[in-house]
Write a protein that holds these residues in place. Structure first.
Motif, short mmCIF file in Angstrom:
data_model
loop_
_atom_site.label_atom_id
_atom_site.label_comp_id
_atom_site.label_asym_id
_atom_site.label_seq_id
_atom_site.Cartn_x
_atom_site.Cartn_y
_atom_site.Cartn_z
N ASP A 96 -22.96 0.79 -57.79
CA ASP A 96 -24.35 0.76 -57.35
C ASP A 96 -25.07 -0.39 -58.06
N PRO A 97 -24.77 -1.63 -57.65
CA PRO A 97 -25.35 -2.79 -58.36
C PRO A 97 -26.86 -2.83 -58.36
N GLY A 98 -27.49 -2.28 -57.31
CA GLY A 98 -28.95 -2.26 -57.25
C GLY A 98 -29.56 -1.46 -58.39
N ALA A 99 -28.94 -0.32 -58.70
CA ALA A 99 -29.44 0.52 -59.80
C ALA A 99 -29.15 -0.11 -61.15
N ALA A 100 -27.94 -0.65 -61.31
CA ALA A 100 -27.55 -1.24 -62.59
C ALA A 100 -28.41 -2.46 -62.92
N GLY A 128 -31.75 -2.39 -65.13
CA GLY A 128 -31.72 -2.39 -66.58
C GLY A 128 -32.50 -1.26 -67.22
N ARG A 129 -32.62 -0.13 -66.54
CA ARG A 129 -33.37 1.01 -67.06
C ARG A 129 -32.44 2.06 -67.64
N LYS A 130 -33.02 2.98 -68.41
CA LYS A 130 -32.24 4.06 -68.98
C LYS A 130 -32.19 5.25 -68.04
N CYS A 131 -31.15 6.04 -68.19
CA CYS A 131 -30.98 7.27 -67.41
C CYS A 131 -32.20 8.17 -67.62
N VAL A 132 -32.68 8.78 -66.54
CA VAL A 132 -33.86 9.66 -66.63
C VAL A 132 -33.56 10.97 -67.35
N LYS A 133 -32.27 11.28 -67.53
CA LYS A 133 -31.88 12.53 -68.17
C LYS A 133 -31.48 12.35 -69.64
N CYS A 134 -31.08 11.13 -70.01
CA CYS A 134 -30.65 10.88 -71.37
C CYS A 134 -30.97 9.43 -71.73
N GLU A 135 -30.45 8.96 -72.83
CA GLU A 135 -30.75 7.60 -73.30
C GLU A 135 -29.69 6.58 -72.90
N SER A 136 -28.71 6.98 -72.10
CA SER A 136 -27.66 6.05 -71.69
C SER A 136 -28.19 5.08 -70.63
N GLY A 183 -28.89 3.41 -67.20
CA GLY A 183 -28.90 3.93 -65.83
C GLY A 183 -28.17 2.99 -64.90
N ILE A 184 -27.05 3.44 -64.34
CA ILE A 184 -26.21 2.57 -63.51
C ILE A 184 -26.01 3.11 -62.10
N LEU A 185 -26.53 4.30 -61.81
CA LEU A 185 -26.37 4.91 -60.49
C LEU A 185 -27.70 5.51 -60.06
N SER A 186 -27.91 5.57 -58.75
CA SER A 186 -29.15 6.17 -58.25
C SER A 186 -28.89 6.92 -56.96
N GLY A 187 -29.89 7.72 -56.58
CA GLY A 187 -29.83 8.39 -55.30
C GLY A 187 -30.35 7.47 -54.21
N ILE A 188 -31.17 7.99 -53.33
CA ILE A 188 -31.66 7.20 -52.21
C ILE A 188 -32.54 6.04 -52.67
N ASP A 189 -33.39 6.28 -53.68
CA ASP A 189 -34.35 5.27 -54.12
C ASP A 189 -34.17 4.99 -55.61
N LYS A 214 -35.77 2.97 -57.40
CA LYS A 214 -37.04 2.75 -58.07
C LYS A 214 -37.59 4.04 -58.68
N LYS A 215 -37.18 5.17 -58.14
CA LYS A 215 -37.69 6.45 -58.63
C LYS A 215 -36.90 6.97 -59.81
N ALA A 216 -35.57 6.85 -59.76
CA ALA A 216 -34.75 7.40 -60.84
C ALA A 216 -33.37 6.75 -60.84
N VAL A 217 -32.86 6.48 -62.04
CA VAL A 217 -31.49 6.01 -62.21
C VAL A 217 -30.79 6.93 -63.21
N TYR A 218 -29.47 7.00 -63.13
CA TYR A 218 -28.70 7.94 -63.94
C TYR A 218 -27.48 7.25 -64.54
N CYS A 219 -27.03 7.78 -65.66
CA CYS A 219 -25.69 7.42 -66.14
C CYS A 219 -24.68 8.20 -65.31
N ARG A 220 -23.41 7.90 -65.48
CA ARG A 220 -22.40 8.56 -64.65
C ARG A 220 -22.41 10.08 -64.81
N PRO A 221 -22.31 10.64 -66.04
CA PRO A 221 -22.27 12.11 -66.16
C PRO A 221 -23.51 12.79 -65.58
N CYS A 222 -24.68 12.20 -65.81
CA CYS A 222 -25.91 12.83 -65.32
C CYS A 222 -26.02 12.73 -63.80
#
Length: 367
Positions: free
Chosen positions: A7-11, A14-22, A24-30, A32-40
């Motif tokens: 998910d290059p758009g999310a990576a 350069g933001r941090k995962c919304v669930k932890c401090e890792s 953020g390299i993956l996202s859902g539909i948008d 801009k709203k939220a990015v996640y690390c792999r486990p989250c």
């Protein structure tokens, strides 16, 4: 492929995962709203799947746990099957307390293509039969939906249910005058097969492999076909029709989330069967609706799916408490439809009008 490349758009944000401090390299539909690390991200998508069922309490208060998963080879079906297999193993996620059966379905009438799909289904069946999993499964062609009481036994040498009905199924499709009618007939046969197989096996609940994106496309095509107020129930998480409870646990999950989770968890290699489903026919309402939603999302209208589903859910079906129902699709009948001899809803009546072999249509679907 590295996870950051999925998910290059999310990576790139350069933001941090919304669930932890890792990172953020993956996202859902948008993104801009939220990015996640792999486990989250994995946890988020799986939680959506389970919470869709938990919120409706479909398995609470002594309700039957027997459930039929309709597997059509799609990525959504692969994700659902992956969840069932995980529920049989010790994982970090809470187990799905259900008693599953898997119905592997065929749409094609081409013997060579069917042979390739059956070979893939044999591989999937072997995985389901592994020690510690033991999920029962059957294979059926959607033409088996023509049987009012599905015969679960198959003759020796036959690999699936419904082979004897394929000739009538092909004849019915050929008799439809438009590609839209043929596409809608295929969709209806899939529903009839699921409902009638469930009835034959005593199962009350059916998981349908429909994502939120699929359902938003259904909204457009259903309104175009004249389903009107019935559409709200046809795209809901839980719907009672044809004597069974249709469940859509991926109602809140988008195609992108499905594709990413399947890649991360290996469901794509283990279960996806790309050649299984028939492509939507050209010039059909179903294809136009699908292309329309895809175009809006490509243009950046990421809220299209959620807005359509939320708005449609607010529609009140005035005939929801009807005592009589369409003889084909099971939708509640309006007063005008109750007074008609055939007792068909408007969309199904239009299908009959488009069929050049009305006697065959009536014998196969209205008798």
């Amino acid at each position: 492929m590295p996870t950051t490349d999925l998910d290059p758009g999310a990576a790139a944000l350069g933001r941090k995962c919304v669930k932890c401090e890792s990172p953020g390299i993956l996202s859902g539909i948008d993104a801009k709203k939220a990015v996640y690390c792999r486990p989250c991200f994995v946890q988020m998508v799986k939680h959506k799947f389970r919470s869709a069922l938990g919120k409706r309490r479909v398995y609470k208060d002594g309700a039957s746990k027997e459930t039929l998963l309709v597997f059509d080879g799609s990525p959504a079906a692969a994700l659902a099957l992956g969840q069932l297999v995980e529920s049989k193993r010790e994982t970090d996620h809470r187990k799905l307390m259900i008693e599953p059966t898997v119905l592997l379905t065929l749409e094609t009438t081409d013997p060579e293509r069917a042979g390739r799909i059956l070979q893939r289904y044999a591989e999937i069946g072997a995985k389901l039969a592994e020690p510690g999993i033991g999920i029962p499964f059957r294979i059926a062609h959607i033409a088996a939906g023509l049987q009012k009481n599905i015969e679960l036994r198959v003759d020796s040498g036959e690999q699936y249910i419904g082979k004897e009905q394929i000739a009538i199924y092909e004849r019915l499709l050929s008799a439809m005058q438009s590609t839209t009618a043929r596409s809608e007939m295929t969709r209806l046969f899939g529903e009839l097969l699921a409902a009638r197989f469930a009835a034959a096996t005593g199962i009350d609940k059916i998981w349908l492999p429909r994502t939120g994106d699929d359902l938003s496309k259904d909204v457009v095509s259903f309104f175009s076909l004249g389903k009107g107020a019935h559409t709200s129930s046809l795209i809901s998480v839980s719907e009672r029709r044809l004597g069974v409870n249709f469940l859509r646990p991926m109602h809140d999950i988008g195609d992108k989330e499905v594709a990413l989770l399947n890649r991360l968890e290996g469901y794509d290699e283990r279960y996806e069967t790309p050649d299984c489903r028939e492509p939507l026919p050209p010039a059909s309402i179903h294809l136009v609706a699908a292309n329309f939603i895809d175009m809006l999302q490509r243009e950046g209208y990421t809220a299209t799916t959620s807005t359509l589903l939320a708005s449609t859910a607010k529609i009140v079906d005035g005939s929801a408490k009807a005592q009589e129902y369409c003889r084909i699709c099971g939708s509640p009948a309006t007063q005008k439809e109750k007074n008609s001899a055939a007792l068909l809803c408007y969309p199904c009546r239009r299908l009959r009008e488009e069929c050049s072999e009305k006697t065959l249509f009536d014998q196969a679907l209205c008798s």
